[in-house]
Structure formats: structure tokens, C-alpha cells
Design a protein around this motif. Structure first.
Motif, PDB file in Angstrom:
ATOM      1  N   GLY A 186      -0.254 -16.674  31.943  1.00 43.50           N
ATOM      2  CA  GLY A 186       0.020 -18.061  32.314  1.00 43.50           C
ATOM      3  C   GLY A 186       1.454 -18.456  32.039  1.00 43.50           C
ATOM      4  N   LEU A 187       1.996 -17.962  30.920  1.00 46.24           N
ATOM      5  CA  LEU A 187       3.373 -18.328  30.566  1.00 46.24           C
ATOM      6  C   LEU A 187       4.379 -17.650  31.473  1.00 46.24           C
ATOM      7  CD1 LEU A 187       3.166 -18.247  26.678  1.00 46.24           C
ATOM      8  CD2 LEU A 187       3.484 -20.239  28.111  1.00 46.24           C
ATOM      9  N   THR A 188       4.036 -16.490  32.038  1.00 46.95           N
ATOM     10  CA  THR A 188       4.998 -15.758  32.870  1.00 46.95           C
ATOM     11  C   THR A 188       4.774 -15.992  34.352  1.00 46.95           C
ATOM     12  OG1 THR A 188       3.553 -13.826  32.810  1.00 46.95           O
ATOM     13  CG2 THR A 188       5.345 -13.921  31.190  1.00 46.95           C
ATOM     14  N   LEU A 189       3.706 -16.695  34.708  1.00 45.00           N
ATOM     15  CA  LEU A 189       3.372 -16.882  36.125  1.00 45.00           C
ATOM     16  C   LEU A 189       4.476 -17.577  36.874  1.00 45.00           C
ATOM     17  CD1 LEU A 189       0.909 -16.408  38.018  1.00 45.00           C
ATOM     18  CD2 LEU A 189       0.403 -18.809  37.734  1.00 45.00           C
ATOM     19  N   GLY A 190       5.026 -18.631  36.287  1.00 46.27           N
ATOM     20  CA  GLY A 190       6.072 -19.400  36.950  1.00 46.27           C
ATOM     21  C   GLY A 190       7.290 -18.534  37.225  1.00 46.27           C
ATOM     22  N   GLU A 191       7.621 -17.665  36.251  1.00 47.75           N
ATOM     23  CA  GLU A 191       8.810 -16.830  36.396  1.00 47.75           C
ATOM     24  C   GLU A 191       8.643 -15.830  37.524  1.00 47.75           C
ATOM     25  OE1 GLU A 191       9.975 -16.734  31.714  1.00 47.75           O
ATOM     26  OE2 GLU A 191      10.376 -14.987  32.943  1.00 47.75           O
ATOM     27  N   LEU A 192       7.449 -15.190  37.611  1.00 50.82           N
ATOM     28  CA  LEU A 192       7.223 -14.148  38.622  1.00 50.82           C
ATOM     29  C   LEU A 192       7.352 -14.728  40.014  1.00 50.82           C
ATOM     30  CD1 LEU A 192       4.254 -12.204  37.054  1.00 50.82           C
ATOM     31  CD2 LEU A 192       6.543 -11.337  37.437  1.00 50.82           C
ATOM     32  N   SER A 193       6.771 -15.927  40.215  1.00 51.31           N
ATOM     33  CA  SER A 193       6.841 -16.560  41.529  1.00 51.31           C
ATOM     34  C   SER A 193       8.273 -16.970  41.828  1.00 51.31           C
ATOM     35  CB  SER A 193       5.943 -17.792  41.567  1.00 51.31           C
ATOM     36  OG  SER A 193       4.619 -17.383  41.340  1.00 51.31           O
TER      37      SER A 193
ATOM     38  N   ASP B  22      -4.594 -12.702  26.735  1.00 48.50           N
ATOM     39  CA  ASP B  22      -4.169 -12.170  28.044  1.00 48.50           C
ATOM     40  C   ASP B  22      -3.785 -13.304  28.973  1.00 48.50           C
ATOM     41  OD1 ASP B  22      -6.565  -9.442  28.278  1.00 48.50           O
ATOM     42  OD2 ASP B  22      -4.608  -9.653  27.289  1.00 48.50           O
ATOM     43  N   SER B  23      -4.684 -14.301  29.046  1.00 47.30           N
ATOM     44  CA  SER B  23      -4.456 -15.433  29.951  1.00 47.30           C
ATOM     45  C   SER B  23      -3.208 -16.208  29.548  1.00 47.30           C
ATOM     46  CB  SER B  23      -5.646 -16.396  29.916  1.00 47.30           C
ATOM     47  OG  SER B  23      -6.821 -15.716  30.205  1.00 47.30           O
ATOM     48  N   LEU B  24      -2.990 -16.314  28.238  1.00 54.16           N
ATOM     49  CA  LEU B  24      -1.815 -17.052  27.761  1.00 54.16           C
ATOM     50  C   LEU B  24      -0.539 -16.340  28.200  1.00 54.16           C
ATOM     51  CD1 LEU B  24      -0.779 -19.404  25.974  1.00 54.16           C
ATOM     52  CD2 LEU B  24      -0.771 -17.818  24.075  1.00 54.16           C
ATOM     53  N   GLU B  25      -0.566 -15.016  28.054  1.00 53.60           N
ATOM     54  CA  GLU B  25       0.624 -14.229  28.410  1.00 53.60           C
ATOM     55  C   GLU B  25       0.892 -14.338  29.910  1.00 53.60           C
ATOM     56  OE1 GLU B  25       0.455 -10.357  26.393  1.00 53.60           O
ATOM     57  OE2 GLU B  25       1.635  -9.646  28.086  1.00 53.60           O
TER      58      GLU B  25
ATOM     59  N   ILE C  30      -7.993 -24.342  41.960  1.00 56.63           N
ATOM     60  CA  ILE C  30      -8.420 -23.855  40.629  1.00 56.63           C
ATOM     61  C   ILE C  30      -8.484 -22.329  40.550  1.00 56.63           C
ATOM     62  CG2 ILE C  30     -10.391 -23.827  39.020  1.00 56.63           C
ATOM     63  CD1 ILE C  30     -10.670 -26.837  39.534  1.00 56.63           C
ATOM     64  N   PRO C  31      -9.016 -21.627  41.558  1.00 55.62           N
ATOM     65  CA  PRO C  31      -9.014 -20.154  41.460  1.00 55.62           C
ATOM     66  C   PRO C  31      -7.625 -19.556  41.314  1.00 55.62           C
ATOM     67  CG  PRO C  31     -10.498 -20.865  43.169  1.00 55.62           C
ATOM     68  CD  PRO C  31      -9.756 -22.080  42.730  1.00 55.62           C
ATOM     69  N   GLN C  32      -6.639 -20.176  41.963  1.00 55.01           N
ATOM     70  CA  GLN C  32      -5.264 -19.663  41.860  1.00 55.01           C
ATOM     71  C   GLN C  32      -4.674 -19.923  40.473  1.00 55.01           C
ATOM     72  OE1 GLN C  32      -2.373 -20.084  45.198  1.00 55.01           O
ATOM     73  NE2 GLN C  32      -3.910 -21.462  46.059  1.00 55.01           N
ATOM     74  N   LEU C  33      -5.124 -21.006  39.854  1.00 58.80           N
ATOM     75  CA  LEU C  33      -4.514 -21.424  38.584  1.00 58.80           C
ATOM     76  C   LEU C  33      -5.401 -21.139  37.378  1.00 58.80           C
ATOM     77  CD1 LEU C  33      -3.018 -24.874  39.575  1.00 58.80           C
ATOM     78  CD2 LEU C  33      -1.800 -22.760  39.212  1.00 58.80           C
ATOM     79  N   ARG C  34      -6.395 -20.255  37.555  1.00 54.42           N
ATOM     80  CA  ARG C  34      -7.344 -20.010  36.457  1.00 54.42           C
ATOM     81  C   ARG C  34      -6.639 -19.606  35.174  1.00 54.42           C
ATOM     82  NH1 ARG C  34     -11.200 -15.757  38.231  1.00 54.42           N
ATOM     83  NH2 ARG C  34      -9.817 -14.521  36.964  1.00 54.42           N
ATOM     84  N   VAL C  35      -5.702 -18.709  35.315  1.00 57.12           N
ATOM     85  CA  VAL C  35      -4.982 -18.202  34.144  1.00 57.12           C
ATOM     86  C   VAL C  35      -4.183 -19.327  33.483  1.00 57.12           C
ATOM     87  CG1 VAL C  35      -3.021 -16.747  33.544  1.00 57.12           C
ATOM     88  CG2 VAL C  35      -4.890 -15.798  34.858  1.00 57.12           C
ATOM     89  N   CYS C  36      -3.533 -20.150  34.315  1.00 56.68           N
ATOM     90  CA  CYS C  36      -2.720 -21.259  33.773  1.00 56.68           C
ATOM     91  C   CYS C  36      -3.607 -22.308  33.113  1.00 56.68           C
ATOM     92  CB  CYS C  36      -1.925 -21.922  34.895  1.00 56.68           C
ATOM     93  SG  CYS C  36      -0.929 -20.760  35.784  1.00 56.68           S
ATOM     94  N   ILE C  37      -4.803 -22.506  33.673  1.00 55.68           N
ATOM     95  CA  ILE C  37      -5.736 -23.471  33.085  1.00 55.68           C
ATOM     96  C   ILE C  37      -6.129 -23.009  31.679  1.00 55.68           C
ATOM     97  CG2 ILE C  37      -8.104 -24.388  33.256  1.00 55.68           C
ATOM     98  CD1 ILE C  37      -7.636 -24.430  36.325  1.00 55.68           C
TER      99      ILE C  37
END
Lengths: 253, 141
Positions: free
Chosen positions: A246-253, A241-244, A169-176
Motif C-alpha cells: 500500500g505504501l509503495t503503490l502510489g510510487e509504482l503507478s 504485506d498489505s502495508l508494504e 474497492i477491489p483495486q484499492l484493497r491493499v491501500c484500504i
């Protein structure tokens, strides 16, 4: 070239914002000119509006809060658990997610009727808690989490719930937050389920009120639409902020 | 800057829901307090003399109770209370009636009503604000 792209996006944003701007404009405009009579008719002469407003808040909040743990556990299972048929099961989830509502609403209604949940708040809340959308989206985010953190947590404890709570959960807080925002917006806007599953007017939602606004005395349609979009707008502004991220997290990784 | 905008958003959110909560409990009370506060009573009946001839040709006079209205109210009309549904809730409204009366009069200035008002109707006898045909009212008694 950049200027041209900027102008195109500016015009496009104007096109997208036009319905919202028109709604706000017409909520203050009537035949006589600019007045707040529409808001007066809605807030001081249409008392069925209030239960419906709070029903929308209740259902959207309850579904969002209940769906998040379900979605996280489900996504964790799809990402880290090893069992036969995992791939096929996930494909079924995607197919179910892509099915239009009109296909699933009748089986939903039959199931709720047999359980005696038609015309109850649980008839709206329960089917939405187990929606596959959140699980599929969260699974995509979870694939990009650092597995070493999870392995380290598993050395400390054998409890899966503790591993999820401490390391996932701490890693995915933004995505949550991003998923919660999407789920809240989806539940806030739902209109078919309250219309079909609820007969008691005191249990219906604001989306149903807006769809039936023509049957009420006074110019209540546009003011109710403005009030309808305020909570989601506020939630978006708070979590933008979190939405932005969260939506780009997958791309960065 | 972002923290300030988040704080402003949070304050606005709290204010919005606080206002909605306040209106949920008090909007109807505010609406009712702005309506004309009226008192209503049942339609009055008075004894009117009726003259009839029996089979032997004798003229008989007897009294019968009929719906009556005072002569003062004839000119300004009578407001009759009725209940109707508006925006999903049952409310009271006032309908202005100019009843048709006969020539019969009582000693205290009441006229016999032929049509317009029937026995079960409730007539507004006092109001805190000026009424008009079809206006919503709040019945005190």
C-alpha cells in the motif's frame, strides 16, 4: 559501502527498538531479579485494567470499521466528482489534518458537550470517524486507479455505491488495509480524548490506564505497556504485506 | 512461508484475545479463591461489675455492658476487618490489634477492653489461612 549502510541501519533499528526491548525487559525485572510479579499484580490484582483494555479494542475497532466507508466515499468524491470549490475544500482538509490536536480538542469538547455526548463512547468514536487523515491518504491512492474500469462500471450501473463496490474497492484493497492499520494504530494510541471527554473510569481506555499506572499498587506499568503493544503488533504482522504494498503503490503507478 | 507465518500470527492473536477474555471474567474469582476465607462477627459485649459510692457513702455494685475479648485472643492479637480501596476496587483487609484491657474479668474468661477495639468493629473469628497485619481477605460471613 553497502556493508556500512547495513551497519548504520542495524544500529538505527537498535535505537528504535531499544524502548520496546527495555519495556519488555523491565516488565519481568524487579529489585529481587527476574519475576512475573508485575504480570501477577496487573492481571490478578488490578481489575480496572480489563474494562479499559476492552474499551480500547472496542473504540479502535469501531472507529476503524466506521471510518473506512466514510473515507472511501469522501476520497471517491474528491477524485471523480466535479464540483465547484473541490480544490479549496481539499486544501481545508489538508490544513485540518495538519492541525495539532491541542487546537481542535476544545471545539470538539464544546460540540460534544452541546450534543450531550461527553462521557459517552460516542464522544470518542464520532469525531474520529470523520478524521480527514484517511480521506487525504485514500485520495492520493485513488488518483492512481484505472479510470477505464470505473467508466466500464458506470456503463453497467448508475448507482455510485455499486460502482465503488465493484470497481474501486477491489483495486484499492491493499491501500484500504494500509489505511485501516494506520487508523487502528492511531485510535489505539489515543490518550487525550479519553482523558478529557470521559469521566467514568469504566469507559476509559488502556492508554489512560498506562498514564495513571503510578497510582496503582504493584509494578503494573511495564506489564501493561507490553500488553498494550501486543494487539497493534499482531495486526501489523498480519497485514505487513498489505502495508508494504500500500505504501509503495502510489510510487509504482 | 508467508502463509505459515500468517497462520501462526492468527493463532497467536486468537489465543491472546481468548486469554484476555477468560481473565476478564475469571481473574477476580481466581484472586478471591487464593485469599484467606474468613468469617467475621461483631465485637462481643459482656457484663462487668462496677463498684461506685453514692452521695451518702454507700458502696453500690452494678453491672454494665462493655466491649469484651477472651483471654485466649489477647496473646495472639485480634484481627479486625476493615474496608479500603485498592487498585480502584473496594476490598476487605485484616488489621492486627493488641487491645488494651482492664483487670476486670468475667467468669467465662473475658476481659474488658479499654482501647483498641470499639463496638462497631468486626472481628475475624475463623480463617482458612494464616493471617498477617494488612493482608487482604475474603469475608464469607
Amino acid at each position: 559501502m553497502k556493508k556500512l549502510i547495513g551497519i548504520i541501519f542495524f544500529l538505527l533499528s537498535g535505537v528504535f527498538l531499544l524502548p520496546v526491548a527495555a519495556t519488555v525487559f523491565f516488565s519481568f525485572y524487579s529489585e529481587g531479579g527476574f519475576t512475573a510479579d508485575g504480570y501477577k499484580d496487573l492481571l490478578f490484582d488490578c481489575f480496572v485494567f480489563y474494562p479499559m483494555f476492552w474499551n480500547s479494542v472496542l473504540y479502535a475497532s469501531a472507529i476503524t470499521l466506521a471510518q473506512l466507508p466514510v473515507v472511501i466515499l469522501c476520497a471517491f468524491g474528491f477524485t471523480w466528482a466535479k464540483f465547484r470549490g473541490k480544490g479549496i475544500l481539499f486544501i481545508f482538509y489538508i490544513i485540518l489534518m495538519m492541525m495539532p490536536l491541542q487546537v481542535t480538542i476544545l471545539p470538539n469538547y464544546i460540540g460534544l458537550r452541546d450534543m450531550g455526548l461527553v462521557n459517552t463512547p460516542w464522544g470518542i468514536i464520532l469525531p474520529m470517524i470523520f478524521s480527514p487523515f484517511g480521506a487525504v491518504v485514500m485520495h492520493q491512492y485513488m488518483k492512481n486507479t484505472d479510470s477505464s474500469v470505473i467508466e466500464a462500471a458506470r456503463l453497467e450501473t448508475s448507482s455510485i455505491f455499486r460502482v465503488i463496490l465493484v470497481s474501486v474497492i477491489p483495486q484499492l484493497r491493499v491501500c484500504i488495509f494500509a489505511v485501516a492499520l494506520f487508523v487502528f494504530a492511531e485510535c489505539w494510541n489515543m490518550v487525550e480524548q479519553p482523558m478529557l471527554f470521559l469521566t467514568d473510569k469504566n469507559l476509559k481506555t488502556m492508554s489512560v490506564f498506562i498514564s495513571e499506572a503510578g497510582s496503582y499498587t504493584g509494578a503494573v506499568l511495564f506489564p501493561s505497556a507490553v500488553i498494550f503493544l501486543i494487539p497493534v503488533l499482531l495486526l501489523y504482522l498480519f497485514f505487513s504485506d498489505s502495508l508494504e504494498k500500500g505504501l509503495t503503490l502510489g510510487e509504482l503507478s | 512461508m508467508k502463509n505459515i507465518s500468517k497462520k501462526i500470527t492468527l493463532i497467536f492473536t486468537v489465543m491472546f484475545f481468548a486469554v484476555m477474555l477468560f481473565l476478564t471474567f475469571f481473574a477476580e474469582k481466581i484472586h478471591i479463591s487464593l485469599l484467606p476465607q474468613v468469617q467475621a462477627s461483631g465485637v462481643e459485649t459482656k457484663l462487668f461489675s462496677v463498684t461506685a459510692t453514692d452521695e451518702n457513702g454507700n458502696i453500690m455494685q452494678y453491672f454494665t455492658e462493655k466491649t469484651a475479648i477472651s483471654e485466649e485472643k489477647l496473646e495472639e492479637g485480634v484481627y479486625v476487618l476493615y474496608t479500603a480501596e485498592k487498585n480502584g476496587t473496594k476490598r476487605s483487609f485484616a488489621r492486627q490489634i493488641f487491645p488494651e484491657v482492664s483487670e476486670a474479668r468475667t467468669e467465662d474468661g473475658y476481659c474488658e477492653v479499654i482501647s483498641g477495639i470499639s463496638f462497631g468493629d468486626r472481628i475475624i473469628i475463623s480463617t482458612t489461612k494464616e493471617l498477617f497485619d494488612g493482608c487482604e481477605v475474603n469475608v464469607i460471613k
